[in-house]
Design a protein around this motif. Sequence first.
Motif, PDB file in Angstrom:
ATOM      1  N   ARG A   1     -41.722  79.451  48.661  1.00 19.51           N
ATOM      2  CA  ARG A   1     -41.531  78.330  49.571  1.00 19.51           C
ATOM      3  C   ARG A   1     -40.698  77.249  48.890  1.00 19.51           C
ATOM      4  O   ARG A   1     -39.795  76.659  49.463  1.00 19.51           O
ATOM      5  CB  ARG A   1     -42.906  77.780  49.955  1.00 19.51           C
ATOM      6  N   ARG A   2     -40.972  77.028  47.600  1.00 17.38           N
ATOM      7  CA  ARG A   2     -40.201  76.061  46.821  1.00 17.38           C
ATOM      8  C   ARG A   2     -38.750  76.494  46.676  1.00 17.38           C
ATOM      9  O   ARG A   2     -37.849  75.673  46.742  1.00 17.38           O
ATOM     10  CB  ARG A   2     -40.817  75.924  45.430  1.00 17.38           C
ATOM     11  N   ALA A   3     -38.564  77.820  46.469  1.00 16.75           N
ATOM     12  CA  ALA A   3     -37.201  78.333  46.324  1.00 16.75           C
ATOM     13  C   ALA A   3     -36.426  78.121  47.614  1.00 16.75           C
ATOM     14  O   ALA A   3     -35.247  77.745  47.584  1.00 16.75           O
ATOM     15  CB  ALA A   3     -37.239  79.807  45.950  1.00 16.75           C
ATOM     16  N   VAL A   4     -37.100  78.355  48.752  1.00 16.46           N
ATOM     17  CA  VAL A   4     -36.454  78.141  50.052  1.00 16.46           C
ATOM     18  C   VAL A   4     -36.083  76.671  50.209  1.00 16.46           C
ATOM     19  O   VAL A   4     -34.988  76.331  50.652  1.00 16.46           O
ATOM     20  CB  VAL A   4     -37.382  78.622  51.196  1.00 16.46           C
ATOM     21  N   ALA A   5     -36.994  75.777  49.788  1.00 16.50           N
ATOM     22  CA  ALA A   5     -36.733  74.341  49.897  1.00 16.50           C
ATOM     23  C   ALA A   5     -35.569  73.928  49.009  1.00 16.50           C
ATOM     24  O   ALA A   5     -34.734  73.115  49.409  1.00 16.50           O
ATOM     25  CB  ALA A   5     -37.988  73.560  49.526  1.00 16.50           C
ATOM     26  N   THR A   6     -35.498  74.505  47.798  1.00 14.82           N
ATOM     27  CA  THR A   6     -34.389  74.191  46.899  1.00 14.82           C
ATOM     28  C   THR A   6     -33.067  74.626  47.515  1.00 14.82           C
ATOM     29  O   THR A   6     -32.069  73.906  47.455  1.00 14.82           O
ATOM     30  CB  THR A   6     -34.594  74.884  45.537  1.00 14.82           C
ATOM     31  N   GLU A   7     -33.065  75.832  48.126  1.00 14.33           N
ATOM     32  CA  GLU A   7     -31.862  76.313  48.804  1.00 14.33           C
ATOM     33  C   GLU A   7     -31.453  75.366  49.925  1.00 14.33           C
ATOM     34  O   GLU A   7     -30.275  75.049  50.085  1.00 14.33           O
ATOM     35  CB  GLU A   7     -32.129  77.708  49.399  1.00 14.33           C
ATOM     36  N   ALA A   8     -32.455  74.904  50.693  1.00 14.60           N
ATOM     37  CA  ALA A   8     -32.170  74.009  51.813  1.00 14.60           C
ATOM     38  C   ALA A   8     -31.558  72.713  51.307  1.00 14.60           C
ATOM     39  O   ALA A   8     -30.614  72.183  51.911  1.00 14.60           O
ATOM     40  CB  ALA A   8     -33.453  73.735  52.587  1.00 14.60           C
ATOM     41  N   ILE A   9     -32.074  72.197  50.186  1.00 12.77           N
ATOM     42  CA  ILE A   9     -31.533  70.957  49.623  1.00 12.77           C
ATOM     43  C   ILE A   9     -30.092  71.169  49.173  1.00 12.77           C
ATOM     44  O   ILE A   9     -29.222  70.334  49.408  1.00 12.77           O
ATOM     45  CB  ILE A   9     -32.439  70.445  48.483  1.00 12.77           C
ATOM     46  N   LYS A  10     -29.834  72.334  48.549  1.00 11.75           N
ATOM     47  CA  LYS A  10     -28.455  72.633  48.112  1.00 11.75           C
ATOM     48  C   LYS A  10     -27.503  72.668  49.305  1.00 11.75           C
ATOM     49  O   LYS A  10     -26.388  72.144  49.238  1.00 11.75           O
ATOM     50  CB  LYS A  10     -28.423  73.982  47.389  1.00 11.75           C
ATOM     51  N   ASP A  11     -27.961  73.306  50.402  1.00  7.13           N
ATOM     52  CA  ASP A  11     -27.129  73.368  51.603  1.00  7.13           C
ATOM     53  C   ASP A  11     -26.851  71.970  52.139  1.00  7.13           C
ATOM     54  O   ASP A  11     -25.725  71.655  52.525  1.00  7.13           O
ATOM     55  CB  ASP A  11     -27.821  74.204  52.685  1.00  7.13           C
ATOM     56  N   LEU A  12     -27.911  71.136  52.163  1.00 10.58           N
ATOM     57  CA  LEU A  12     -27.741  69.775  52.676  1.00 10.58           C
ATOM     58  C   LEU A  12     -26.801  68.961  51.792  1.00 10.58           C
ATOM     59  O   LEU A  12     -26.037  68.129  52.288  1.00 10.58           O
ATOM     60  CB  LEU A  12     -29.103  69.083  52.783  1.00 10.58           C
ATOM     61  N   GLU A  13     -26.855  69.221  50.470  1.00  9.16           N
ATOM     62  CA  GLU A  13     -25.935  68.538  49.561  1.00  9.16           C
ATOM     63  C   GLU A  13     -24.493  68.901  49.870  1.00  9.16           C
ATOM     64  O   GLU A  13     -23.612  68.034  49.865  1.00  9.16           O
ATOM     65  CB  GLU A  13     -26.257  68.910  48.107  1.00  9.16           C
ATOM     66  N   CYS A  14     -24.257  70.194  50.157  1.00  7.74           N
ATOM     67  CA  CYS A  14     -22.906  70.637  50.524  1.00  7.74           C
ATOM     68  C   CYS A  14     -22.466  69.947  51.795  1.00  7.74           C
ATOM     69  O   CYS A  14     -21.310  69.509  51.897  1.00  7.74           O
ATOM     70  CB  CYS A  14     -22.878  72.149  50.731  1.00  7.74           C
ATOM     71  N   ILE A  15     -23.367  69.850  52.769  1.00 10.09           N
ATOM     72  CA  ILE A  15     -23.031  69.189  54.031  1.00 10.09           C
ATOM     73  C   ILE A  15     -22.650  67.740  53.763  1.00 10.09           C
ATOM     74  O   ILE A  15     -21.644  67.232  54.268  1.00 10.09           O
ATOM     75  CB  ILE A  15     -24.223  69.282  55.014  1.00 10.09           C
ATOM     76  N   MET A  16     -23.444  67.063  52.905  1.00 14.20           N
ATOM     77  CA  MET A  16     -23.164  65.674  52.603  1.00 14.20           C
ATOM     78  C   MET A  16     -21.818  65.494  51.913  1.00 14.20           C
ATOM     79  O   MET A  16     -21.089  64.556  52.181  1.00 14.20           O
ATOM     80  CB  MET A  16     -24.263  65.111  51.693  1.00 14.20           C
ATOM     81  N   LEU A  17     -21.528  66.420  50.961  1.00 11.86           N
ATOM     82  CA  LEU A  17     -20.298  66.273  50.181  1.00 11.86           C
ATOM     83  C   LEU A  17     -19.058  66.600  50.990  1.00 11.86           C
ATOM     84  O   LEU A  17     -17.990  66.067  50.732  1.00 11.86           O
ATOM     85  CB  LEU A  17     -20.361  67.172  48.941  1.00 11.86           C
ATOM     86  N   ASN A  18     -19.197  67.510  51.971  1.00 22.23           N
ATOM     87  CA  ASN A  18     -18.021  67.943  52.722  1.00 22.23           C
ATOM     88  C   ASN A  18     -17.905  67.249  54.057  1.00 22.23           C
ATOM     89  O   ASN A  18     -17.139  67.675  54.908  1.00 22.23           O
ATOM     90  CB  ASN A  18     -18.064  69.460  52.919  1.00 22.23           C
TER      91      ASN A  18
END
Length: 105
Positions: free
Chosen positions: A12-29
Amino acid sequence: MSRNRSKRSRSRRAVATEAIKDLECIMLNNYDTDISNSAASLILRIGKKHGIRRSGYYGFSICRKCKKALIPGINYRLRIRSKSLKKTCLDCEEVRTLGPSFVRD
Ligand SMILES: [Zn+2]
């Protein structure tokens, strides 16, 4: 049972980490402030729920006071003074100081 539970919480934590990474990409792009602000508040919410802290410099930051995405040159000012970083949110004037032990990774 406890073995299963710990395994589940890890994934569950790994999924959350992935979600945060995706959101970071969205924020940066994305330079649409509405989208990056909602991504910022989601990152904070997911991080708080799952105990994930992002450290270091990722090219963006989130204001802890107004929970907005801080994009350099738009609503965020970065100054280097006596080996420390001063980050200022231009929306609420919140100043955060990093360093001098700040490590860039
Ligand atoms: Zn702010």
